[in-house]
Design a protein around this motif. Structure first.
Motif, PDB file in Angstrom:
ATOM      1  N   SER A 865     -66.584   6.447 -46.416  1.00  0.00           N
ATOM      2  CA  SER A 865     -66.249   5.097 -46.826  1.00  0.00           C
ATOM      3  C   SER A 865     -65.672   4.330 -45.648  1.00  0.00           C
ATOM      4  O   SER A 865     -65.306   4.925 -44.626  1.00  0.00           O
ATOM      5  CB  SER A 865     -65.239   5.134 -47.981  1.00  0.00           C
ATOM      6  N   GLY A 866     -65.588   3.026 -45.820  1.00  0.00           N
ATOM      7  CA  GLY A 866     -65.032   2.202 -44.756  1.00  0.00           C
ATOM      8  C   GLY A 866     -63.560   1.921 -44.913  1.00  0.00           C
ATOM      9  O   GLY A 866     -62.899   1.483 -43.976  1.00  0.00           O
ATOM     10  N   ASN A 867     -63.020   2.198 -46.099  1.00  0.00           N
ATOM     11  CA  ASN A 867     -61.599   1.933 -46.316  1.00  0.00           C
ATOM     12  C   ASN A 867     -60.734   3.140 -46.014  1.00  0.00           C
ATOM     13  O   ASN A 867     -59.545   3.024 -45.726  1.00  0.00           O
ATOM     14  CB  ASN A 867     -61.363   1.491 -47.766  1.00  0.00           C
ATOM     15  N   ALA A 868     -61.314   4.332 -46.082  1.00  0.00           N
ATOM     16  CA  ALA A 868     -60.606   5.583 -45.811  1.00  0.00           C
ATOM     17  C   ALA A 868     -61.658   6.670 -45.654  1.00  0.00           C
ATOM     18  O   ALA A 868     -62.854   6.437 -45.898  1.00  0.00           O
ATOM     19  CB  ALA A 868     -59.634   5.922 -46.945  1.00  0.00           C
ATOM     20  N   GLY A 869     -61.222   7.847 -45.274  1.00  0.00           N
ATOM     21  CA  GLY A 869     -62.157   8.967 -45.170  1.00  0.00           C
ATOM     22  C   GLY A 869     -62.222   9.619 -43.811  1.00  0.00           C
ATOM     23  O   GLY A 869     -62.608  10.778 -43.688  1.00  0.00           O
ATOM     24  N   LEU A 870     -61.849   8.868 -42.760  1.00  0.00           N
ATOM     25  CA  LEU A 870     -61.851   9.472 -41.428  1.00  0.00           C
ATOM     26  C   LEU A 870     -60.655  10.409 -41.255  1.00  0.00           C
ATOM     27  O   LEU A 870     -59.553  10.127 -41.737  1.00  0.00           O
ATOM     28  CB  LEU A 870     -61.804   8.406 -40.341  1.00  0.00           C
ATOM     29  N   PHE A 871     -60.908  11.494 -40.538  1.00  0.00           N
ATOM     30  CA  PHE A 871     -59.859  12.406 -40.099  1.00  0.00           C
ATOM     31  C   PHE A 871     -59.886  12.432 -38.579  1.00  0.00           C
ATOM     32  O   PHE A 871     -60.945  12.267 -37.976  1.00  0.00           O
ATOM     33  CB  PHE A 871     -60.094  13.820 -40.640  1.00  0.00           C
ATOM     34  N   ALA A 872     -58.738  12.657 -37.973  1.00  0.00           N
ATOM     35  CA  ALA A 872     -58.699  12.709 -36.497  1.00  0.00           C
ATOM     36  C   ALA A 872     -57.402  13.354 -36.043  1.00  0.00           C
ATOM     37  O   ALA A 872     -56.426  13.443 -36.796  1.00  0.00           O
ATOM     38  CB  ALA A 872     -58.811  11.299 -35.905  1.00  0.00           C
ATOM     39  N   ASN A 873     -57.422  13.801 -34.802  1.00  0.00           N
ATOM     40  CA  ASN A 873     -56.151  14.130 -34.153  1.00  0.00           C
ATOM     41  C   ASN A 873     -55.745  12.949 -33.276  1.00  0.00           C
ATOM     42  O   ASN A 873     -56.537  12.041 -33.005  1.00  0.00           O
ATOM     43  CB  ASN A 873     -56.236  15.439 -33.366  1.00  0.00           C
TER      44      ASN A 873
END
Length: 1000
Positions: A865-873
């Motif tokens: 999704s564009g509102n949330a969903g990314l994970f990262a360090n």
């Protein structure tokens, strides 16, 4: 005139300019008649005047019996000094205080600390070897380095450093000098030695040039035999003696006499130079008018001890012109032998008295007339202060020598096209070199042990088959194999020197050069490369000189453009490379990993304040842990993790851990896509959103009140869209998931994975889009934060680009940036223990959320999704933020135009009291006028700054005015979102303000 000759002339001019600079010269003639010197001298007996000429060896890790023995000798004879070799700093300070309290006359405390006291003391920062410093071709940096050496020595109560080594190393097989030399050029060595001396003597540490008359062109070691220097007087004058003479002219305080046989300077057969009146008095005193201290090399070395008995050789050394006997084999016999020499007339009392006065004058110059006990309080912190590390970093960075850069391979470009293998040769576990390489892009590590076999090499070659770039760190070691040989009546020892370069090592180098695109880094003496037979250079080649951890880290940064390249070879390497060779790279293109002091910040203050803020947050259960990163001027100066994944404290937070970014996804995912599509002209910000999302247009099949909403108004959150919709509730009845919407297995119709093993029907996407179209619309023109449009942007991206949303971001940003740790649905790529858990979802998914997006709206899109969903360090997120901060540029690649970035990051509708940019959050418009508590994000943020926050406790901020990047990642929603203690404590803003405070 060739370029090489021009370069040599330029370097010589630089060295000559360095000689003309002011520094603290040692003037013995001005010190000898000092009242303190005279007073102390008159208080000494003839025997004590002899003892003042003797320095005994000691060590802070000796047993108590050995230490007591030294103490008793000091009390009995009133010795002139002690030389510490090994041990713990605190123990050395305590022992120094004991020795000084035992002495009638203040003791000289000396150390043989050529690259700082860390040479002798584990736990203390060691500085680079002389040869590495010589590769910097920077007298100013060498001087800065030895200033730090002097500061450390003074903190330990040390007055004399037995350095600099100014031997000209023209013999690659030299078994004792080698890396201890600044190089093979007399002018270069003289300039480096002078700078070394200046740094010490400007801080009242006595510098001692060694090993006079020059130990650089020998194939034997004076510790074990008497080396012969067979050259003509013309050669000796122009090479071996040259730097000693220059340093004498410039006021060096001390010279160390070596145990060498130099027939052209003294024809007496077999006489060590340290015992030769023709060499010591004849050259140093008579020809050069040197009036400082002349100190013998250790008298227990075979080069001297085989010439006579203890006591006898020390008396000869004084007669030759030496003032100080260092490290005698037997102190009692030494003093007795010197007394006997006086009684027999070999030495006069006047000679002893003059030498004693010289020693006392040097003590006065070094401040021993105001001696006080040395404190152990904060000793290790003082020795290892950030300034010492900064100086070391600067010296290493200036010295790393780029010898090959075919097709401008370095800094590496096209990270998305490379499969990178990092090979450690001589190691079996991950190295600092490999660890830093992995921070720039995705890498795989491989290893070959010391003395690896042909079979082991073949096994590695098989593993490397599919990699199109190999970066090899050669952690070669030095083995000294000596062969005894009889020469006349004296046993000579002829060394053979190896740097781990076996036949298999040469096969490996040939493989890297001929069969792979590769970069080789030699973490060893440069002479290791000279031993390679028929050397074919790889595409990239760096001479790193040492296997030090910091050297490894900075060499890795040079490969990826975190630092430039400026080092030059201080020696020639067979026919492969000549002195002065080295390729320059001036511009850096990627983030650098360093310490706060490099950008004028104070590490101690930063750590204290941030530790305090975060510790309170963890203590009050605002979050189980967090990761904090800050970069200033393109340099990551703060990287620290705190706490644990959960409150049970089982898994500590690591720098590599991935956090759910929540709404930070909006600017790092969806907005990145819009930026790119806008830059390419596929999205026009002045168009209606419905131009690119026809579902919002009125039609025969549905009505819409959103047809005329513009891109600018939507991205600036003033189009009138409501903040949020709970789509998942439509799939639940009586608090249970409806079977018609869910499957426990992925099938063609059920591919939206909302949690591991739970799949939502694909058709539900259409219902979401319909719900958004039919959602309430408020009057436009007022800032109301909404995430609805960001749910649609991924599909718009796919429609306009012809790629899936995730593929579009990977191709255009993440993989090219080397940010492989920014990803959707991380469970597909990473182990669970690297992903920090968020909330226990008691309402929808009925499980602990870990590795699946926390936000339910993003979950029903299968996590994409564009509102949330990314994970990262934090590390990889910093790369994306650095690209934004640099207005679209990173790693030498222009991802976005400056015009586009400037447009998106400026306030769009200030007349509506709307602070937002396009997608990006901005400071309050009146941020400087409100109280610090009311400010956003904090009082120090400039109007040009921008960033975003996330519901899970994440926050990113970039400030072009101060060239600052700030990242705070946490899981404050664990185990529940109900209390927002992180927000109440204002943790993220407080930490950000700490960086601004330190900048100001």
């Amino acid at each position: 005139m060739t370029n090489r000759i021009k370069k040599a002339i330029l370097l010589l001019l630089i060295f000559m300019a360095a000689w003309g600079k002011t520094f603290a010269q040692f003037r013995m003639d001005e010190l000898l008649e000092n009242p303190w010197v005279d007073s102390v001298f008159q208080s000494l007996t003839p025997d004590q005047r002899i003892a003042q000429l003797v320095w005994v060896n000691t060590a802070a890790n000796n047993d108590i019996a050995a230490q007591l023995k030294v103490t008793e000798m000091i009390k009995k004879h009133n010795l002139g000094g002690v030389i510490f070799f090994t041990g713990d700093p605190e123990e050395q300070v305590k022992l120094t205080n004991v020795y000084q309290a035992s002495a009638q006359t203040p003791l000289f405390v000396a150390m043989d600390a050529e690259w700082g006291v860390g040479m002798r003391m584990p736990g203390v920062i060691p500085f680079p070897y002389n040869m590495m410093m010589g590769a910097s071709y920077s007298p100013e940096l060498i001087k800065e380095t030895t200033r730090e050496m002097a500061r450390q020595m003074k903190r330990l109560g040390v007055h004399v450093n037995l350095g600099p080594v100014v031997d000209i190393n023209t013999e690659p097989q030299n078994p004792i000098i080698g890396m201890r030399s600044f190089g093979e050029s007399p002018a270069q060595v003289a300039a480096c030695g002078l700078a070394y001396m200046q740094g010490l003597q400007e801080n009242n540490i006595i510098a001692v040039a060694k090993h006079f008359p020059g130990h650089g062109d020998t194939q034997s070691d004076s510790h074990f035999t008497l080396p012969v220097v067979p050259y003509s007087t013309e050669r000796l004058d122009s090479v071996e003696l040259y730097p000693f003479k220059k340093l004498v002219e410039q006021g060096i305080a001390g010279v160390m006499s070596a145990h060498l046989n130099v027939p052209q300077l003294d024809e007496q057969e077999g006489i060590p130079s340290s015992l030769s009146p023709k060499i010591i008095n004849g050259i140093l005193r008579d020809q050069w008018n040197f009036n400082g201290l002349i100190i013998t090399d250790a008298m227990n070395m075979a080069g001297a001890s085989t010439y006579g008995e203890p006591g006898e050789i020390e008396a000869l050394a004084l007669k030759a012109g030496n003032d100080v006997i260092e490290f005698p084999k037997d102190v009692e016999q030494t003093i007795a032998g010197i007394k006997k020499a006086v009684e027999n007339g070999l030495l006069s009392q006047e000679e002893i008295d003059l030498k004693c006065r010289r020693v006392l004058a040097a003590k006065y110059w070094a401040g021993l007339n105001k001696l006080s006990p040395v404190s152990t309080r904060n000793l290790m912190q003082d020795l290892n202060n950030p300034q010492a590390e900064l100086v070391k970093r600067k010296m290493i960075e200036a010295s790393l020598t780029l010898l090959e850069n075919q097709s401008q391979l370095i800094p590496i470009q096209g990270l998305d096209t490379l499969k990178v293998a990092c090979l450690a040769v001589g190691r079996t576990t991950p190295t600092p070199f490999q660890n830093i390489l992995s921070k720039y892009t995705k890498t795989d590590n491989f290893f070959l042990p010391e003395q690896f076999t042909a079979a082991e090499l073949e096994e590695v070659k098989t593993k490397l088959k599919d990699y199109n770039l190999v970066i090899a760190g050669l952690h070669l070691y030095e083995s000294k194999r000596r062969h005894s040989m009889q020469v006349g009546n004296m046993q000579k020892i002829r060394p053979q020197r190896s740097y781990g370069l076996t036949h298999e090592t040469e096969n490996l180098l040939n493989y890297l050069a001929n069969e792979k695109k590769s970069i080789a880094v030699f973490f060893s003496s440069p002479y290791a490369l000279a031993e390679v037979k028929n050397f074919t250079p790889p595409a990239g080649l760096i001479m790193a000189y040492q296997n030090d951890s910091l050297v490894q880290e900075l060499a890795a940064q040079q490969i990826f453009g975190g630092i430039g390249a400026s080092g030059k070879l201080p020696v020639s390497l067979e026919n492969y490379y000549k002195i002065g060779d080295g390729i320059n790279i001036e511009n850096t293109v990627r983030l650098k990993y360093t310490i706060p002091e490099e950008v004028g910040m104070n590490a101690q203050r930063l750590n204290h304040r941030i530790d305090s803020i975060v510790s309170e947050a963890i203590q009050k259960k605002a979050t189980p842990g967090c990761s904090v990163l800050a970069a200033k001027n393109g340099k990551i100066i703060f990287r620290k993790t705190y706490g644990f994944h959960t409150y049970d404290q089982r898994t500590p937070v690591s720098e590599d851990d991935l956090y759910d970014l929540a709404s930070v996804t909006k600017i790092s995912g969806a907005l990145a896509a819009v930026l790119k599509l806008s830059d390419e002209g596929k999205i026009n910000l002045d168009n209606k959103f419905s131009h690119d999302w026809p579902d919002w247009k009125k039609s025969l099949f549905h009505s819409s009140d959103k047809e005329n909403l513009g891109w600018r108004e939507i991205l600036a959150h003033q189009a009138g869209l409501i903040p949020y919709l709970n789509y998942w509730t439509e799939t639940v009845k009586d608090n249970k998931l409806e079977d018609r919407w869910y499957s426990f297995q992925e099938t063609d119709g059920y591919q939206l994975e909302v949690a591991p093993g739970l799949f939502l029907k694909n058709k539900f996407k259409k219902r979401i889009y319909k719900d958004i179209r039919k959602s309430e619309l408020n009057p436009p023109g007022k800032y109301v934060y909404s995430g609805l449009s960001f749910l649609i942007i991924p599909q718009i991206t796919e429609n306009l680009s012809g790629q899936t949303y995730a593929e579009f971001l990977d191709k255009n940003f993440y993989h090219s940036l080397g940010a492989y740790n920014i990803t959707y649905n991380p469970l597909d790529k990473f182990p669970l223990d690297r992903i920090v858990p968020t909330e226990y979802d008691a309402h929808y998914r009925k499980r602990q959320i870990q590795g699946t997006v926390h936000d339910e709206a993003a979950a029903v899109f299968g996590g994409f999704s564009g509102n949330a969903g990314l994970f990262a360090n934090a590390n990889d997120l910093a790369k994306l933020m650095a690209m934004y901060l640099q207005m679209g540029t990173y790693g030498g690649t222009q991802y976005l135009s400056r015009n586009t970035m400037e447009e998106f990051t400026r306030v769009q509708f200030p007349e509506n009291n709307n602070r937002r940019g396009l997608g990006f959050d901005k400071p309050l418009l009146n941020n400087k006028e409100v109280t610090p508590e009311q400010s956003y994000p904090c009082p120090g943020a400039s109007p040009e700054s921008f960033g975003h926050s996330g519901f899970t406790g994440t926050f990113v901020w970039t400030d072009p005015t101060y060239n600052l990047i700030y990242i705070f990642l946490s899981n404050r929603v664990y185990p529940t979102r109900e209390t927002n203690m992180l927000g109440k404590l204002n943790v993220r803003s407080q930490v950000l303000q700490t960086f601004y405070d330190e900048i100001h």
